[in-house]
Design an enzyme around this catalytic site. Structure first.
Site, PDB file in Angstrom:
ATOM      1  N   ARG A  31       0.690  -1.210  -0.243  1.00 30.06           N
ATOM      2  CA  ARG A  31       0.113  -0.094   0.198  1.00 30.06           C
ATOM      3  C   ARG A  31       1.141   1.432   0.288  1.00 30.06           C
ATOM      4  O   ARG A  31       0.904   2.171   0.801  1.00 30.06           O
ATOM      5  CB  ARG A  31      -0.803   0.390   1.004  1.00 30.06           C
ATOM      6  CG  ARG A  31      -1.750  -1.539   1.284  1.00 30.06           C
ATOM      7  CD  ARG A  31      -2.979  -0.588   2.658  1.00 30.06           C
ATOM      8  NE  ARG A  31      -3.365  -2.195   2.288  1.00 30.06           N
ATOM      9  CZ  ARG A  31      -4.765  -2.937   3.111  1.00 30.06           C
ATOM     10  NH1 ARG A  31      -4.771  -2.358   4.389  1.00 30.06           N
ATOM     11  NH2 ARG A  31      -5.516  -3.328   2.926  1.00 30.06           N
ATOM     12  N   ARG A  35      -2.556   6.599  -0.682  1.00 31.38           N
ATOM     13  CA  ARG A  35      -3.265   5.960   1.314  1.00 31.38           C
ATOM     14  C   ARG A  35      -2.637   7.285   1.450  1.00 31.38           C
ATOM     15  O   ARG A  35      -3.164   8.293   1.853  1.00 31.38           O
ATOM     16  CB  ARG A  35      -3.231   4.794   1.292  1.00 31.38           C
ATOM     17  CG  ARG A  35      -3.502   3.576   0.735  1.00 31.38           C
ATOM     18  CD  ARG A  35      -3.799   2.210   2.217  1.00 31.38           C
ATOM     19  NE  ARG A  35      -4.798   2.479   3.105  1.00 31.38           N
ATOM     20  CZ  ARG A  35      -4.867   1.502   3.880  1.00 31.38           C
ATOM     21  NH1 ARG A  35      -4.264   0.775   4.306  1.00 31.38           N
ATOM     22  NH2 ARG A  35      -6.109   2.024   4.668  1.00 31.38           N
ATOM     23  N   ARG A  44      -5.994  11.869  -6.733  1.00 29.85           N
ATOM     24  CA  ARG A  44      -6.986  11.184  -6.688  1.00 29.85           C
ATOM     25  C   ARG A  44      -8.972  11.974  -6.237  1.00 29.85           C
ATOM     26  O   ARG A  44      -9.386  11.343  -6.111  1.00 29.85           O
ATOM     27  CB  ARG A  44      -7.172   9.465  -6.019  1.00 29.85           C
ATOM     28  CG  ARG A  44      -5.946   8.776  -6.836  1.00 29.85           C
ATOM     29  CD  ARG A  44      -7.199   7.346  -7.518  1.00 29.85           C
ATOM     30  NE  ARG A  44      -8.944   7.476  -6.608  1.00 29.85           N
ATOM     31  CZ  ARG A  44      -9.244   6.617  -5.750  1.00 29.85           C
ATOM     32  NH1 ARG A  44      -8.166   6.291  -5.315  1.00 29.85           N
ATOM     33  NH2 ARG A  44     -10.168   6.927  -5.464  1.00 29.85           N
ATOM     34  N   ASP A  80      -6.125  -3.293  -7.543  1.00 26.45           N
ATOM     35  CA  ASP A  80      -6.793  -3.214  -7.241  1.00 26.45           C
ATOM     36  C   ASP A  80      -7.382  -5.852  -7.153  1.00 26.45           C
ATOM     37  O   ASP A  80      -7.445  -5.519  -8.220  1.00 26.45           O
ATOM     38  CB  ASP A  80      -8.326  -3.279  -6.043  1.00 26.45           C
ATOM     39  CG  ASP A  80      -8.469  -3.363  -5.410  1.00 26.45           C
ATOM     40  OD1 ASP A  80      -8.812  -2.234  -4.464  1.00 26.45           O
ATOM     41  OD2 ASP A  80      -9.356  -4.080  -5.543  1.00 26.45           O
ATOM     42  N   TYR A 157     -15.203 -12.060  -0.779  1.00 22.87           N
ATOM     43  CA  TYR A 157     -15.717 -11.434  -1.364  1.00 22.87           C
ATOM     44  C   TYR A 157     -17.025 -11.039  -2.136  1.00 22.87           C
ATOM     45  O   TYR A 157     -18.004 -10.581  -2.152  1.00 22.87           O
ATOM     46  CB  TYR A 157     -14.683  -9.554  -2.093  1.00 22.87           C
ATOM     47  CG  TYR A 157     -13.359  -9.013  -0.818  1.00 22.87           C
ATOM     48  CD1 TYR A 157     -14.389  -8.135  -0.655  1.00 22.87           C
ATOM     49  CD2 TYR A 157     -12.252  -9.332  -1.054  1.00 22.87           C
ATOM     50  CE1 TYR A 157     -12.978  -7.294   0.657  1.00 22.87           C
ATOM     51  CE2 TYR A 157     -11.393  -8.430  -1.059  1.00 22.87           C
ATOM     52  CZ  TYR A 157     -12.048  -7.337  -0.003  1.00 22.87           C
ATOM     53  OH  TYR A 157     -11.480  -6.451   1.281  1.00 22.87           O
TER      54      TYR A 157
END
Length: 357
Positions: A31, A35, A44, A80, A157
């Site tokens: 990450r 972030r 973003r 992702d 998921y």
């Protein structure tokens, strides 16, 4: 030559993964592409996560931001784990503050049968980004790392419909309908392998398989319901590089101390270890062979310079003992991802500490 910088040396991350002596101890952070970086948040600000993941120029810029700022030895492709699912036609979105949300959870035989194969052209934007990144990174010591979600984490998921605390629906299918479970997992292996092969053929120099949620399983359940499918992913990537060359395959999970032995047996060249198990103890459990990656607790980065320096030194010392005990090499990383409120300057200081050790 693949994996060789303009200076003629094998890139440190690739050297450590292969059991060679790198010029400096390699370090990168999960990450790291986003972030915590203000330049990432600015870029973003008006773009959705999935939109960004399918924009080659944006993927390239975000992937390079932490390399420029921190001088990391690995550039992890900005993407992702649900990108290949989206590209295969699954109706999903990544919701800010929640994560991936599946419009129609997969819980019946009809739902599983409806999952389509991933066509390589559907992730052509990812391949284009990889090509652009290699052009930028080839003269540097930094290796480009591709990644994918492991079949179990993707299945979780899909079945739960999003993040979960207890994985009740996932385990209900796994225990109650193992035939359907293995059908689903097989389809997800196909998607995962296709996604990783696209990245490899485009030029990534290492790949990491994230089984982020495997730690909620017992060893018995992991070996029965998960390991055969992860094994097939790694087997199908063996010699997948240009001309049949091997590229390092990294396996990572969270809370997987009790699973280190079976996770090390599915075929990875590098095993990620979170902060709960010292690296020396990890190689003692696994036995000689793979390189190790990890394993500073991400929260240590909030504790101040003196504490950070002590913990970095401890991880390095532990890694050196692990290498003496049979680990092929060590790639410094956190035990999980960078936390969003982490001071970027602190990350840079950690890189400096690792490189000067």
């Amino acid at each position: 030559m693949v994996g060789v910088s303009e200076m003629g040396a094998v890139k440190p991350l690739l050297a450590a993964a292969a059991g060679r002596r790198p010029e400096r101890r390699p370090v990168w952070f999960m990450r790291q592409a986003g972030r915590s970086l203000p330049e990432y948040r600015a870029l973003r600000a008006d773009r959705g996560m999935l939109e960004a993941c399918f924009d080659p120029a944006m993927v390239t810029e975000i992937t390079l931001q932490p390399v420029r700022r921190h001088d990391t030895d690995g550039a992890i492709l900005f993407s992702d784990i649900v990108v290949p699912l989206k590209a295969a036609g699954i109706d999903l979105d990544i919701v800010a503050g929640t994560g991936p949300v599946i419009a129609h959870p997969v819980r019946t035989a009809a739902d599983v049968a409806a999952i389509a194969r991933l066509e390589p052209d559907a992730v052509g934007a990812v391949a284009a980004a990889v090509s652009m990144l290699r052009a930028e990174l080839d003269p540097t010591p930094t290796a480009l790392i591709g990644f994918a979600g492991a079949p179990f984490t993707l299945a979780s998921y899909l079945i739960e419909g999003g993040p979960s605390r207890h994985y009740a629906h996932t385990k209900a299918m796994m225990y109650g309908n193992p035939e359907l479970w293995h059908d689903l997992m097989g389809r997800l292996v196909d998607i995962t392998v296709t996604f990783l092969r696209v990245q490899i053929q485009a030029g990534v120099q290492a790949v990491q398989l994230f089984d982020s949620w495997a730690g909620m399983l017992s060893r018995r359940d992991y070996e029965q319901y998960v390991a055969p499918h992860s094994t097939r992913v790694f087997a199908e990537l063996d010699g997948a590089g240009a001309g049949g060359a091997a590229i390092p395959r990294i396996h990572f999970g969270v809370g997987t101390g009790e699973l280190l032995v079976p996770m090390a047996r599915v075929g990875a060249d590098v095993v990620g270890v979170d902060w709960r198990v010292p690296l020396q103890e990890a190689i003692g459990r696994i036995g000689p062979g793979p390189a190790l990656q990890g394993n500073l607790d991400p929260t240590v980065l909030f504790a101040g310079d003196e504490v950070i320096a002590a913990h970095v030194a401890r991880v390095i010392d532990d890694a050196d003992h692990a290498i003496a005990a049979g680990a092929r090499g060590h790639i410094f990383n956190l035990g999980h991802g960078v936390l969003p409120d982490t001071d970027p300057d602190t990350i840079t200081r950690v890189v400096d500490l690792v490189h000067s050790a």
